[in-house]
Write a protein that holds these residues in place. Structure first.
Motif, mmCIF file in Angstrom:
data_model
loop_
_atom_site.group_PDB
_atom_site.id
_atom_site.type_symbol
_atom_site.label_atom_id
_atom_site.label_comp_id
_atom_site.label_asym_id
_atom_site.label_seq_id
_atom_site.Cartn_x
_atom_site.Cartn_y
_atom_site.Cartn_z
ATOM 1 N N UNK A 106 10.300 -5.182 41.425
ATOM 2 C CA UNK A 106 8.859 -5.049 41.315
ATOM 3 C C UNK A 106 8.541 -4.289 40.038
ATOM 4 N N UNK A 107 7.282 -4.189 39.668
ATOM 5 C CA UNK A 107 6.861 -3.449 38.468
ATOM 6 C C UNK A 107 7.643 -3.918 37.246
ATOM 7 N N UNK A 108 7.493 -5.186 36.920
ATOM 8 C CA UNK A 108 8.250 -5.794 35.823
ATOM 9 C C UNK A 108 7.999 -5.109 34.481
ATOM 10 N N UNK A 109 6.887 -4.352 34.345
ATOM 11 C CA UNK A 109 6.577 -3.684 33.081
ATOM 12 C C UNK A 109 7.177 -2.281 32.994
ATOM 13 N N UNK A 110 7.939 -1.849 34.011
ATOM 14 C CA UNK A 110 8.547 -0.517 34.030
ATOM 15 C C UNK A 110 9.852 -0.567 33.234
ATOM 16 N N UNK A 136 8.951 -9.389 39.012
ATOM 17 C CA UNK A 136 7.731 -9.661 39.775
ATOM 18 C C UNK A 136 6.701 -8.570 39.525
ATOM 19 N N UNK A 137 5.441 -8.873 39.774
ATOM 20 C CA UNK A 137 4.471 -7.797 39.901
ATOM 21 C C UNK A 137 4.576 -7.243 41.321
ATOM 22 N N UNK A 138 3.917 -6.135 41.569
ATOM 23 C CA UNK A 138 4.053 -5.466 42.860
ATOM 24 C C UNK A 138 3.735 -6.345 44.065
ATOM 25 N N UNK A 139 2.555 -6.978 44.109
ATOM 26 C CA UNK A 139 2.221 -7.797 45.281
ATOM 27 C C UNK A 139 3.209 -8.934 45.527
ATOM 28 N N UNK A 140 3.643 -9.607 44.464
ATOM 29 C CA UNK A 140 4.586 -10.715 44.633
ATOM 30 C C UNK A 140 5.931 -10.208 45.154
ATOM 31 N N UNK A 141 6.350 -9.032 44.673
ATOM 32 C CA UNK A 141 7.618 -8.452 45.100
ATOM 33 C C UNK A 141 7.604 -8.148 46.594
ATOM 34 N N UNK A 142 6.547 -7.473 47.052
ATOM 35 C CA UNK A 142 6.499 -7.101 48.466
ATOM 36 C C UNK A 142 6.268 -8.313 49.368
ATOM 37 N N UNK A 154 15.749 -3.892 44.390
ATOM 38 C CA UNK A 154 15.864 -2.476 44.029
ATOM 39 C C UNK A 154 14.624 -1.751 44.542
ATOM 40 N N UNK A 155 14.835 -0.747 45.392
ATOM 41 C CA UNK A 155 13.712 -0.100 46.076
ATOM 42 C C UNK A 155 14.103 1.345 46.384
ATOM 43 N N UNK A 156 13.151 2.133 46.864
ATOM 44 C CA UNK A 156 13.455 3.500 47.306
ATOM 45 C C UNK A 156 12.648 3.814 48.557
ATOM 46 N N UNK A 157 13.119 4.819 49.293
ATOM 47 C CA UNK A 157 12.397 5.293 50.479
ATOM 48 C C UNK A 157 12.122 6.772 50.301
ATOM 49 N N UNK A 158 10.844 7.137 50.346
ATOM 50 C CA UNK A 158 10.405 8.527 50.228
ATOM 51 C C UNK A 158 10.117 9.055 51.618
ATOM 52 N N UNK A 159 10.765 10.171 51.962
ATOM 53 C CA UNK A 159 10.627 10.711 53.306
ATOM 54 C C UNK A 159 9.210 11.150 53.628
#
Length: 259
Positions: A106-110, A136-142, A154-159
């Motif tokens: 996601x966030x292809x511009x990052x 992908x952009x964010x909406x398409x990724x999710x 590639x993702x992360x989980x914030x508690x």
């Protein structure tokens, strides 16, 4: 000036879609890819602002077990395990073709995200696996994750709160996509233990069950654990009563300035 460094309550990971016919049915392949992940180079890319987790439970929570690390970086062992998985030197035994997998971002511009993904591509190339990046952009990724269409991501989980259950619920079968179990991991024994610990008070028995559940996840490799980010805070030495905290809401009222 004084620098305070502490781990964040966050785990970044590459998720394997357990519904995928290639990755989901081949634990040796997932383990081989985990063994081929070069932690030192990854940390160097991020200028030391991360460290490699070896558990789905963050290091500051009860249930974390530093000693259990069956898949440290070992490229030769990874190549041997890849051959056991049916892909000697990265080639399919049936077709002779190189194994190709797709990693969704996601966030292809990052820029930093893209550089991180390209380093992972290099790790897998040394193993013999070709990784194709899907930007992908964010909406398409999710949307892909919710429809279980991403092979890897590639993702992360914030508690949300400082308890291991908040991270382990990401592997609970009924939480599969579109829920937080993005890897669509299903393990009936794991699910049974999670349902038990959810109603248990904080105790050594509950902590031991957390360790058992974390080992199940580590052994099955639905996630390739890549980063536990570090938080950096710079402040004047004359600031007293400052302490780094995962949930610092309202702590400002305790700060003092020394003359």
């Amino acid at each position: 000036m004084k620098l305070s460094v502490s781990p964040q309550l966050r785990i970044s990971y590459i998720g394997f879609n357990m519904d995928d016919p290639v990755l989901g049915t081949n634990v040796l392949l997932r383990r081989a890819m985990t063994l081929a992940f070069n932690s030192e180079q990854w940390i160097r890319l991020h200028n030391g602002r991360v460290r490699r987790p070896n558990s789905p439970i963050p290091s500051m929570l009860a249930g974390y077990e530093a000693e259990y690390n069956p898949w440290p970086f070992d490229l030769e062992r990874a190549r041997g395990m890849l051959a056991e998985a049916g892909y000697p030197e990265g080639r399919d035994l049936g077709t002779g073709r190189r194994l190709e997998l797709t990693l969704d971002l996601g966030r292809a511009d990052d820029v930093e995200l893209r550089q991180s993904a390209e380093l992972f591509v290099a790790f897998m190339e040394r193993l013999g696996i070709v990784i194709r990046l899907s930007l992908n952009n964010g909406p398409a990724f999710y949307e892909k994750l919710e429809r279980r269409q991403a092979q890897m991501f590639l993702l992360s989980w914030l508690g949300d709160y400082p308890d291991a259950e908040n991270f382990l619920q990401c592997f609970y079968g009924p939480n599969a996509s579109p829920g937080p179990n993005r890897a669509n991991y299903v393990n009936p024994e794991f699910d049974r233990l999670l349902e038990q610990v959810r109603v248990m008070p904080d105790s050594p028995e509950r902590t031991e069950r957390y360790r058992t559940m974390a080992r199940m996840v580590i052994d099955d490799c639905p996630w390739l654990l890549v980063s536990e980010p570090l938080s950096y805070v710079l402040h004047q030495r004359r600031v007293a009563n400052y302490k780094s905290h995962l949930f610092p809401f309202g702590m400002e009222k305790y700060y003092r300035l020394n003359p």
